[in-house]
Design an enzyme around this catalytic site. Structure first.
Site, PDB file in Angstrom:
ATOM      1  N   ASP A 103     -75.938 -47.800  45.085  1.00  0.00           N
ATOM      2  CA  ASP A 103     -77.042 -48.064  46.005  1.00  0.00           C
ATOM      3  C   ASP A 103     -78.037 -46.907  46.057  1.00  0.00           C
ATOM      4  OD1 ASP A 103     -76.172 -50.582  46.764  1.00  0.00           O
ATOM      5  OD2 ASP A 103     -75.038 -49.848  48.481  1.00  0.00           O
ATOM      6  N   HIS A 244     -71.004 -51.050  42.151  1.00  0.00           N
ATOM      7  CA  HIS A 244     -70.588 -52.399  42.517  1.00  0.00           C
ATOM      8  C   HIS A 244     -71.535 -53.433  41.928  1.00  0.00           C
ATOM      9  CE1 HIS A 244     -73.245 -50.996  45.774  1.00  0.00           C
ATOM     10  NE2 HIS A 244     -73.576 -52.260  45.963  1.00  0.00           N
ATOM     11  N   ARG A 259     -76.233 -55.519  56.007  1.00  0.00           N
ATOM     12  CA  ARG A 259     -75.742 -54.257  55.461  1.00  0.00           C
ATOM     13  C   ARG A 259     -76.485 -53.086  56.062  1.00  0.00           C
ATOM     14  NH1 ARG A 259     -76.594 -52.905  49.229  1.00  0.00           N
ATOM     15  NH2 ARG A 259     -78.388 -51.780  50.062  1.00  0.00           N
TER      16      ARG A 259
END
Length: 266
Positions: A103, A244, A259
């Site tokens: 991320d 991921h 999130r």
């Protein structure tokens, strides 16, 4: 691993544990927060079942572990700018996380971690894959580790987010190809297909070949965990040592949740 207030059931030899004995909908005491910090350090990504959260309670959980980071894409609302809605349905052309990534590695200081809560799932599919970058580093040959040590790579937000907003102004950052985790002291591989554009100290051609190898290497199933979501599940991953992939195999069904990202102070 042994903890005072929670129980952790490992899911693979390299990464992941299912946590029980904690109710995230309630205030957490300092001892439980410390156990969860340790579980993240031990397992890299931890999961919870049957936790009915909303944007406000998800933010509260995230703030136990640090300040929340505003994402490069639009937040949920003026009241909850730190919360990102992750929603896919029959109208979606893309979904977040369709390829392996870390991320916001395009940020000058990428987030410490992310917490994802999903309340609505398709009847089948919609799993998330996680991979350990400790395991990826450890599996490199000694000669490759020596070659990569000291190299840096450019991470460009446009690679990941340009399809959502072609005119957007996204961050670009440089990070070491090999990082040392600030908590565990372990070395890890820090390049990813979603954001890494090139290695800076070598030629364009050499960079393309080396990154192609490293991307495939990071995606080795031996380093991975596949998490099957259930309604009201939570995943909390250490963004500094994992990658991921959100599997979009459920179109045109609905998958929806929220999130938050936690700032890193290292």
């Amino acid at each position: 691993m042994s903890y005072k207030t929670i129980a952790a059931a490992p899911l693979t030899p390299h990464i992941g544990a299912l946590i029980s004995g904690v109710d995230l909908t309630q205030e957490l005491n300092p001892e439980t927060v410390e156990d969860l910090r340790q579980a993240i350090a031990d397992y890299q990504v931890i999961f919870f079942r049957d936790q009915q959260l909303d944007p406000a309670s998800l933010k509260r959980v995230g703030k136990y572990f640090g300040e929340l980071q505003i994402h490069a894409l639009k937040g949920l609302s003026e009241e909850h700018p730190e919360v990102r809605k992750l929603h896919a349905d029959e109208n979606s052309k893309h979904v977040a996380g369709e390829e392996w990534h870390t991320d916001m590695s395009c940020a000058a200081v990428p987030p410490l971690g992310s917490i994802l809560y999903l309340h609505t799932l398709p009847t089948l599919g919609g799993d998330t894959m996680f991979a350990s970058m400790y395991a990826a580093y450890d599996a490199l040959s000694d000669r490759m580790k020596t070659y990569l040590e000291g190299l840096t790579a450019t991470h460009d937000g446009k690679l990941a987010f340009g399809r959502f907003d072609p005119t957007g102004n996204f961050p670009v950052a440089t990070h070491p190809v090999i990082r040392t985790h600030p908590v565990t002291g372990k070395k890890l591989l820090f390049v990813n297909r979603g954001f890494t554009s090139h290695i800076n100290e070598i030629s364009k051609e050499e960079s393309e070949y080396i990154l192609a190898y490293l991307f495939r290497h990071c995606e080795n199933p031996l380093f991975q965990l596949r998490f099957r979501w259930e309604p009201h599940s939570v995943a909390f991953w250490d963004n500094r040592c994992t990658q991921h992939l959100a599997i979009w195999d459920y179109y045109p069904q609905l998958r929806s949740g929220y999130r938050v990202q936690i700032q890193d102070d290292q």
